[in-house]
Design an enzyme around this catalytic site. Structure first.
Site, short mmCIF file in Angstrom:
data_model
loop_
_atom_site.label_atom_id
_atom_site.label_comp_id
_atom_site.label_asym_id
_atom_site.label_seq_id
_atom_site.Cartn_x
_atom_site.Cartn_y
_atom_site.Cartn_z
N ARG A 104 20.61 -6.61 -18.65
CA ARG A 104 20.17 -6.91 -17.30
C ARG A 104 20.42 -5.76 -16.33
NH1 ARG A 104 16.28 -7.86 -15.38
NH2 ARG A 104 16.09 -9.34 -17.08
N LYS A 139 14.63 4.14 5.05
CA LYS A 139 14.58 2.69 4.86
C LYS A 139 14.76 2.38 3.37
CE LYS A 139 11.63 2.07 8.90
NZ LYS A 139 10.28 1.68 9.40
N LYS A 171 14.05 11.05 17.73
CA LYS A 171 13.14 9.91 17.86
C LYS A 171 12.98 9.54 19.34
CE LYS A 171 11.77 8.03 14.68
NZ LYS A 171 12.34 7.05 13.74
N GLU A 201 9.71 13.32 17.35
CA GLU A 201 8.67 12.30 17.36
C GLU A 201 7.92 12.30 18.68
OE1 GLU A 201 8.42 7.40 17.44
OE2 GLU A 201 10.21 8.38 16.65
N ASP A 222 3.53 9.57 15.81
CA ASP A 222 3.82 8.17 15.56
C ASP A 222 2.71 7.25 16.04
OD1 ASP A 222 5.61 6.08 14.69
OD2 ASP A 222 5.99 5.64 16.80
#
Length: 285
Positions: A104, A139, A171, A201, A222
């Site tokens: 597994r 992410k 950002k 960004e 973006d």
């Protein structure tokens, strides 16, 4: 496709040790110990049930070897290979209890990472007619980032930064707190060394013009539509790497790539990739 370099052995060993400790708990595999004779041997094959792209063989092999070094693991395919239903990925032979105990953990790693590689390859195939490349984001699953980013490379994608420490990515929230595009860029340049790259960004062409005036290594465009992206690429004129990001899907990625950007970052290739269906076919001997 250029095959990625092998994973670092220490990273593999640490991840496998943690996964096995989670699965074995305090008493180990009580089912195999209770039902399988101690001297039983097994030959098994890991087989693809669905088509996809392979990633994670080192982790699968290490899972079996950590349980029982006498287990023989023979890879029939390589990471990065395309799989069809029925493709034999690897053959394993050794003490049956140990083989079943490691099954597994090995399949969890292999199925998850192959799923990431598979989804990356689907996106990459959509834009193969352009010069753009698919890249990942931060992410990722906590603790598995290095492996998921490896799987992205197996699928034909490229890696973005690995963490907060290896590049500056300014950002929208950084820009807001710093006091604007110019202020953020100037502050970043004053703080970092000459080997650290700066990306910023923007979500409007006006912001982009200010970035071009100040200078940066890369610009993240973006949530721009293809027409705006085309104009952004025209204005940049090769002076910076251009990266498109935001709500990228299999339906929109080709049009985004055709706008002329260098990179398209896609969070879902790591955070939402379905597991590739791989099974273990067993024949006791």
């Amino acid at each position: 496709m250029t095959r990625p370099a092998p994973l670092d052995r220490l990273s593999v060993a640490r991840a496998v040790e943690a996964a096995l400790a989670e699965d074995l708990g305090r008493a180990g595999d009580v089912t195999s110990a209770a039902t399988i004779p101690a001297d039983a041997q097994a030959r098994v094959a890991i087989v693809a049930r669905t088509p996809g792209r392979l990633a994670g063989l080192q982790l699968a092999e290490a899972a079996f070897a950590s349980i029982e070094p006498a287990i023989r693991f023979v890879a029939e395919r390589s990471d990065g290979d395309r799989l069809e239903p029925g493709s034999v990925v690897a053959r394993i032979e050794g003490p049956a209890r140990a083989v079943l105990t490691g099954e597994r953990t090995a399949l969890n790693f292999l199925g998850h990472l192959s799923g990431v590689a598979t989804l990356t390859a689907v996106f990459a195939d959509k834009i193969a007619h352009t010069g753009a490349k698919i890249c990942d984001t931060r992410k990722t699953t906590p603790g598995l980032r290095v492996f998921e980013k490896y799987a992205v490379r197996c699928g034909g994608g490229q890696n973005h930064r690995f963490g907060l420490d290896d590049a500056i990515l300014i950002k929208d929230n950084h820009i807001a707190v710093a006091g604007g595009v110019e202020a953020a860029l100037r502050a970043a340049k004053a703080q970092i060394g000459h080997l650290v790259k700066i990306e910023i960004e923007v979500d409007t062409l006006d912001q982009l013009d200010r970035v071009i005036s100040e200078g940066a290594d890369a610009v993240l465009l973006d949530n721009m539509d293809p027409a705006t992206l085309r104009e952004a690429v025209r204005r940049v004129a090769g002076r910076m790497t251009t990266e498109a990001s935001g709500t990228v899907s299999l339906e929109t990625v080709a049009a985004i790539a055709e706008a002329g950007v260098d990179l398209i970052s896609v969070g879902r290739i790591t955070h939402s990739a379905p597991t590739l269906d791989l099974g273990l076919d067993v024949a006791l001997v």
